[in-house]
Design an enzyme around this catalytic site. Structure first.
Site, short mmCIF file in Angstrom:
data_model
loop_
_atom_site.label_atom_id
_atom_site.label_comp_id
_atom_site.label_asym_id
_atom_site.label_seq_id
_atom_site.Cartn_x
_atom_site.Cartn_y
_atom_site.Cartn_z
N HIS A 75 0.82 -1.21 0.00
CA HIS A 75 0.00 0.00 0.00
C HIS A 75 0.86 1.27 0.00
O HIS A 75 0.43 2.30 -0.52
CB HIS A 75 -0.95 -0.02 1.20
N GLY A 94 5.75 6.60 -4.23
CA GLY A 94 6.03 5.17 -4.23
C GLY A 94 6.48 4.69 -2.86
O GLY A 94 5.88 5.03 -1.83
N SER A 98 5.45 7.37 2.96
CA SER A 98 4.46 8.43 3.17
C SER A 98 3.26 7.95 3.98
O SER A 98 2.64 8.73 4.71
CB SER A 98 3.99 9.00 1.83
N ASP A 229 2.87 -20.64 0.44
CA ASP A 229 2.74 -21.75 -0.50
C ASP A 229 1.72 -21.39 -1.57
O ASP A 229 1.23 -20.26 -1.62
CB ASP A 229 2.36 -23.04 0.24
#
Length: 372
Positions: A75, A94, A98, A229
């Site tokens: 996120h 990115g 933030s 998995d």
């Protein structure tokens, strides 16, 4: 594919080639705990490692705090939009932390609901150890994954400057978004394609949901949420039969097992012609799962950053334990067979799997982090 990220990863790998092996050996440093690292600055992260393993992950468990730390990486990282920048708008930084620096803003965004709790748990470690929020989020996510048996050896690079403003809303995909919307979003964020989107969703192998169904928390996406998995890729292709809680919630569809949740976006991506075969390819293929997720995790944690200006501190990240030997890599949960599979890949048949013995599988909830 995300050629920029791929090129960066290849460049970094080449820097450790045999031709430069002697130089690399000369640069290695020995830390106070006796461990050797490629860069002396990495030594400080061993103290952070010991602290969070004991005091955040409860002795190195793949539990709720680990799951939420992995979710936080995605996120924070995906909140970047070159398309917005091209329009003269701020498109987010990115993987810049933030979401922690401006948590009062970003954790209020709808797709980030519930992340305020893990941010509150992580903040004291950032303050204590003096690292940047962006570096800490990436580090905690890599360590969290190492606590889950079967996970790849995660890469971790430092050098993220603190964010100077909050990311804009609307950059994190939602469970109710269409496949087109989600593919377009990840393509904008990092030139990722539809196959790499599937790789990202491997993280749902060790994940649970607290906020889709308001009546119940800690609902896993598959029957083995403490193991990295391919069960997630098996069970999302099984026919849904019921809701684990109240049902009828935005972004939720029926799941195949009691106690297991299925979000709409996972359901549709598993069945879309552009992604179905890649989705199925992870079934009973642990090596592909590990390799592809290791690559995509590094690419995500470098969004908005210059990889060539970062320091490789991957030596600090522990290796995960292997998958318990009493379980096959992929299987049908007890009570399910090939007849329950909604075959979506037109190119190859669904792999042959065994069905676990016993009564119908019921998935146990995972207690959420304190205060969630």
């Amino acid at each position: 594919m995300a050629f920029k990220q791929l090129f960066a990863a290849i460049s970094l790998a080449l820097s450790l080639s045999a031709a430069n092996a002697a130089a690399v050996i000369e640069k290695r440093a020995t830390c106070s705990n006796g461990k050797t690292v490629g860069d002396a600055s990495s030594c400080a992260w061993f103290d952070v490692l010991d602290d969070i393993q004991q005091n955040l992950f409860h002795g190195g468990q793949c539990g709720a705090e680990a799951h939420e730390s992995i979710r936080l990486v995605f996120h924070d990282s995906i909140a970047i939009s070159p398309a917005m920048e091209a329009q003269g708008k701020f498109g987010g930084g990115g993987a810049d932390g933030s979401i922690m620096i401006f948590d009062d803003i970003e954790t209020a965004f709808h797709p980030n609901i519930g992340l305020d709790e893990i941010v509150k748990l992580q903040k004291p470690f950032v303050q204590k150890h003096g690292c940047t929020p962006g570096d800490f989020i990436a580090f905690a996510g890599a360590v969290a994954l190492s606590n889950c048996p079967g996970a790849p050896q995660m890469n971790f690079f430092t050098g993220r400057a603190p964010a100077t403003q909050a990311a804009p809303d609307g950059l994190v995909p939602e469970p109710f978004h269409t496949v087109d919307q989600i593919i377009n979003r990840v393509n904008d964020a990092g030139e990722f394609d539809e196959l790499e989107l599937v790789w990202m969703l491997s993280a749902h192998s060790v994940a649970a949901v607290n906020d889709v169904d308001p009546t119940v928390q800690g609902l896993p996406f598959d029957s083995t949420p403490g193991i990295f998995d391919s069960q997630f890729f098996v069970e999302t292709q099984l026919r849904g039969t019921a809701f684990p809680g109240s049902g009828g919630n935005q972004g939720e569809v029926e799941s195949p097992l009691p106690g297991e949740i299925r979000i709409q976006s996972d359901h549709t991506i598993a069945r879309d012609s552009r992604t179905a075969c890649e989705w199925q390819s992870f079934v009973n293929n642990q090596s592909k799962l590990v390799d592809d997720f290791q690559f995509i995790f590094l690419a995500l944690t470098q969004l908005g950053q210059d990889p060539n200006a970062m320091t490789d501190c991957s030596d600090v990240i522990p290796q995960s334990k292997p998958i318990p030997g009493n379980l096959p890599f992929s299987f049908f949960p007890a009570g399910k067979t090939i007849k329950d599979v909604e075959q979506a890949c037109a190119e190859t048949p669904f792999p042959t799997l065994t069905t676990l013995p016993g009564p119908e599988t019921s998935v146990q909830r995972i207690p959420p982090p304190p205060g969630a």
